[in-house]
Design an enzyme around this catalytic site. Structure first.
Site, short mmCIF file in Angstrom:
data_model
loop_
_atom_site.label_atom_id
_atom_site.label_comp_id
_atom_site.label_asym_id
_atom_site.label_seq_id
_atom_site.Cartn_x
_atom_site.Cartn_y
_atom_site.Cartn_z
N CYS A 92 -8.86 2.73 -1.10
CA CYS A 92 -9.18 1.34 -1.92
C CYS A 92 -10.59 1.54 -2.45
O CYS A 92 -10.93 2.29 -3.39
CB CYS A 92 -8.71 0.23 -1.35
SG CYS A 92 -8.72 -1.44 -2.40
N HIS A 137 -3.01 1.34 0.06
CA HIS A 137 -3.37 1.29 1.33
C HIS A 137 -2.19 2.22 2.03
O HIS A 137 -1.25 1.51 2.48
CB HIS A 137 -3.47 -0.06 1.99
CG HIS A 137 -4.76 -0.59 1.49
ND1 HIS A 137 -5.87 -1.00 2.20
CD2 HIS A 137 -4.99 -1.45 0.15
CE1 HIS A 137 -6.63 -1.34 1.57
NE2 HIS A 137 -6.25 -1.94 0.29
N GLU A 170 -1.96 3.12 4.94
CA GLU A 170 -1.89 2.81 6.57
C GLU A 170 -0.99 1.80 6.81
O GLU A 170 -0.51 1.78 7.82
CB GLU A 170 -3.34 2.37 7.05
CG GLU A 170 -3.69 0.95 6.33
CD GLU A 170 -4.55 1.08 5.19
OE1 GLU A 170 -5.54 0.16 4.94
OE2 GLU A 170 -4.58 2.28 4.41
#
Length: 612
Positions: free
Chosen positions: A436, A563, A565
Site C-alpha cells: 500500500c 494488502h 497479508e
C-alpha cells in the site's frame, strides 16, 4: 450436519402451537425454533487475556469435530466500525472481502478457521444504535417509546441470529455453531446492553443451544508464590449477578493450574472440574487448540450443546495438521531476518496480519522468523542530530536485515525514513516488499533518485507538489473519513506473464486481494516511469489504476497497492510473502541464482498449500 433440512425445519416451525413464554417485563415472547448452536466467550479481571485466540481455538476444535463454524465479535464502543481508529488505540484495522473495516480479532477468526466473514460479523454499539434509530425514524416501532430494553437488546439478538446463518466457508450451507466473542471485561459500563441481550438470548434459544465460556485470570503473586483464585471468583460472581452463568471456565495463567486450585474454583464458581480448562503460556498460539483438546474442552462444549451423544461428532478432533505445524514451529532454527520499517513499531498489533503472513511463509519454508522493528523516523537525517543513538541503531538494523518490508500507513510522519529504506533496498539489491503506502513510497523514491524528479511527492504529504506521482483518487471523499476509501476485495490483472508476481501466484491471469487506500499512483506518469525502467505489472480492470510494481533488474523489488497479508492463512501462506522470504533464504545460499530458484520453490509451496 446437525441442522434440519430447510423443508423439514419450515414444517417443524409451522407445526408448533402458537403458545408463548410469559416474561414479567415484556408480556409474551414467541418460542424460537432453533437450528443454530451458540458459544459465547466472555472475559473477566483484566483485558488482553486472549479471548480472541480462545474463541478462534474453540472454533478450530469444533471444526475439527466435523462442525461448520462461524464467528461474531461484539465491540461495545460507539464507533460504527474500526476504520477511523488509531493503531495506537486499537491495533490494526482488519479489512474483509466486502470492504468491512473491523477489529483485528476477526483476522484471527479468518486465519484460524479459514473462513471469510462480512462486516456484519463485527457488531458495535454504534451499529446497533444506528439501526434502531433508523427504524424509529421510519416509524417501525409504531409510536412506542424506544428504550434500551427491549429495543436495543432485541436488535442485538436479531442481529446475532441473522448473521449466524450466513455461510462463511465457501459453500451455500449455514454454520452449525456460532462462536461469539464479547469484547472488554465483565462489569464494563458500555457492555451492559450486550450482557442483558445475551442473557435474554440464552433464554430465547433455550437449553442445549447456548454455551458460555468465561476466560479469566489466575495470577501468581511473586511474594507468596501461589496461584490465586479470588480474581476469578469475583469475576464469575459479577457475571452471575448480571444474569449469565458460565458453563466452562478457561483460566489464563503463566504455569499449568494445580489440581487443588481447580477444585477450589469448581467449589466457589459452581462449575464442574471437568469444565475448567487451563490456558497457560505456550511457545506459540498454534498450541492453544491442542491445549484445549488435551483437556477435553470439546467434550465439555458438545455436552452443553447437546451434541455429544448425537453420534455424528467424532470423539477425537482431527488436528494432525495443527499438531505438525505447532511442533515444526518450535523446532525452527535457521533464521530469516526481515526489517519492518514503519511508524507504529512500538505496538506489534498495529501490523498483526503482516506478522502472521511473514510467519506463515517462514514456517512453510522451515525458517525461524526474526523481525527487526525499525522506526522510520529514526532513519531520517534529523534523527542523526536529535537522537543519534536511535539513528545508529535503526540504520544498523536496516543494514543487517536480509529483507525490507514497508507496510501501509497514513500521514507524513516518518515518510522520509521509509523512502530512505526503499532506496537502501533498491541500491543494495536487498529483497523489498512494499504494501500500500510501501508501494507508493517506492514509486516516489524511484522518481527522485533514478528519474531525477527532485520535487516528486504524494499529494497526501504535499498537496501542492510540483511533481505529484501519487494522487488522491477521484472517487474519494475529502470531507468524510469513515468507510470512504477504496475498500475490500478487488481484482488485479497481470500485464506481464513472466513477471515475478505472476509466477508467485502460479502464473494466474489475475488475483483477488483486499484493498484499503485513498491515494494511487498518478496514471498520467506511468509511461514516464516505465521508460525509466520501473514496471507496472498489475493493474485493475480499467487499466488505469496501478496495483503491482516490480523492478526487473532487481532480485526482488515488489510493491502492491493491495494488502496480501489479509488473505494469508496457516498452511496457505500469501504468495508474495513466500516470495520475499524464499528470496532471502536463497540469496544467502546462492546469490547469483536466487530469484530463479526462489520462484521454483515458492511455486511448489504455493501449489501444495492450495491442494485439497
Amino acid at each position: 450436519p446437525f441442522s434440519e433440512p430447510p423443508k423439514k425445519a419450515a414444517a417443524a416451525r409451522a407445526s408448533q402451537p402458537a403458545s408463548a413464554v410469559t416474561d414479567r417485563r415484556f408480556g409474551k415472547l414467541p418460542r424460537v425454533y432453533v437450528d443454530m448452536k451458540y458459544v459465547l466467550v466472555t472475559g473477566g479481571v483484566v483485558s488482553g487475556l486472549g479471548k480472541g485466540v480462545t474463541a478462534s481455538s474453540i472454533g478450530v476444535l469444533l471444526k475439527a469435530c466435523g462442525l461448520r463454524v462461524t464467528s461474531i465479535k461484539i465491540d461495545p464502543y460507539l464507533n460504527t466500525d474500526a476504520g477511523t481508529m488509531s493503531p495506537f488505540e486499537h491495533g490494526e484495522v482488519f479489512v474483509l472481502d466486502d470492504g468491512g473495516e473491523v477489529d483485528l480479532d476477526l483476522g484471527n477468526y479468518e486465519r484460524f478457521l479459514d473462513i471469510k466473514l462480512t462486516r456484519d460479523n463485527n457488531i458495535t454499539t454504534g451499529k446497533i444504535y444506528q439501526a434502531v434509530i433508523n427504524k424509529e425514524r421510519k416509524g417501525d416501532y409504531l409510536g412506542k417509546t424506544v428504550q434500551v430494553v427491549p429495543h436495543i437488546t432485541d436488535e442485538i439478538q436479531d442481529w446475532i441470529e441473522r448473521v449466524a446463518m450466513n455461510p462463511v466457508d465457501g459453500t451455500d450451507k449455514p454454520a452449525d455453531v456460532c462462536v461469539i466473542e464479547l469484547g472488554g471485561t465483565i462489569g464494563d459500563i458500555e457492555s451492559m446492553p450486550f450482557i442483558e441481550a445475551l442473557g435474554q438470548f440464552s433464554y430465547r434459544v433455550g437449553p442445549g443451544n447456548f454455551c458460555l465460556v468465561h476466560v479469566s485470570l489466575v495470577p501468581v503473586l511473586t511474594v507468596v508464590g501461589e496461584q490465586k483464585t479470588k480474581p476469578t471468583q469475583h469475576s464469575v460472581r459479577g457475571l452471575r449477578g448480571l444474569g449469565l452463568m458460565p458453563d466452562i471456565l478457561a483460566c489464563r495463567s503463566t504455569q499449568p493450574l494445580e489440581e487443588n486450585v481447580k477444585l477450589k474454583l469448581s467449589q466457589f464458581c459452581q462449575v464442574p472440574v471437568s469444565n475448567i480448562v487451563n490456558l497457560h503460556d505456550v511457545t506459540n498460539i498454534w498450541h492453544i487448540p491442542l491445549l484445549l483438546r488435551d483437556q477435553r474442552a470439546h467434550e465439555a462444549i458438545l455436552k452443553v450443546l447437546g451434541l455429544w451423544c448425537v453420534g455424528k461428532v467424532p470423539q477425537e478432533p482431527k488436528l494432525s495438521e495443527w499438531t505438525e505445524r505447532a511442533s515444526r514451529f518450535d523446532k525452527l532454527k535457521s533464521p530469516v531476518r526481515i526489517a519492518m520499517v514503519g511508524k507504529y513499531t512500538g505496538i506489534s498489533d498495529s501490523y498483526l496480519s503482516i506478522l502472521k503472513a511473514l510467519l506463515h511463509a517462514s514456517v512453510a519454508l522451515d525458517r525461524k522468523l526474526v523481525v527487526d522493528w525499525v522506526p522510520s523516523c529514526d532513519l531520517e537525517d534529523s534523527a542523526a542530530v536529535e537522537t543519534p543513538d536511535a539513528y545508529e541503531k535503526a540504520w544498523g538494523l536496516l543494514k543487517g536485515a536480509n529483507g525490507v518490508l514497508v507496510p501501509g500507513g497514513f500521514g507524513d510522519r516518518g515518510v522520509q525514513g521509509k523512502i530512505l529504506a526503499a532506496k537502501h533496498a533498491r541500491e543494495n539489491n536487498v529483497p523489498y516488499l512494499g504494501i500500500c503506502l510501501g508501494m507508493q513510497i517506492a514509486v516516489i523514491e524511484y522518481a527522485r533518485s533514478v528519474m531525477k524528479l527532485r520535487d516528486a511527492n504524494s499529494t497526501e504529504f504535499d498537496p501542492a507538489a510540483k511533481t505529484p506521482c501519487v494522487i488522491f483518487m477521484p472517487e474519494g471523499s475529502k470531507t468524510h473519513m469513515g468507510a470512504t476509501m477504496r475498500l475490500g476485495s478487488r481484482r488485479t490483472f497481470f500485464q506481464v506473464n513472466n513477471c515475478k508476481s505472476a509466477k508467485l501466484y502460479a502464473n494466474a491471469n489475475y488475483v483477488d486481494e483486499r484493498h484499503r487506500h485513498r491515494y494511487e499512483v498518478n496514471p498520467d506518469m506511468v509511461s514516464e516511469f516505465e521508460k525509466a525502467g520501473l514496471s507496472f505489472v498489475g493493474r485493475d480492470e480499467s487499466g488505469r489504476r496501478m496495483e503491482i510494481i516490480e523492478l526487473p533488474t532487481h532480485k526482488f523489488f515488489v510493491g502492491t497497492q493491495f494488502h496480501p497479508e489479509f488473505n494469508s492463512r496457516p498452511g496457505k501462506p500469501s504468495p508474495l510473502f513466500l516470495g520475499i522470504d524464499r528470496c532471502v533464504v536463497w540469496t544467502a545460499r546462492a546469490p547469483a541464482s536466487a530469484y530463479f530458484r526462489c520462484c521454483q520453490l515458492t511455486d511448489q509451496v504455493h501449489r501444495r498449500s492450495r491442494s485439497p
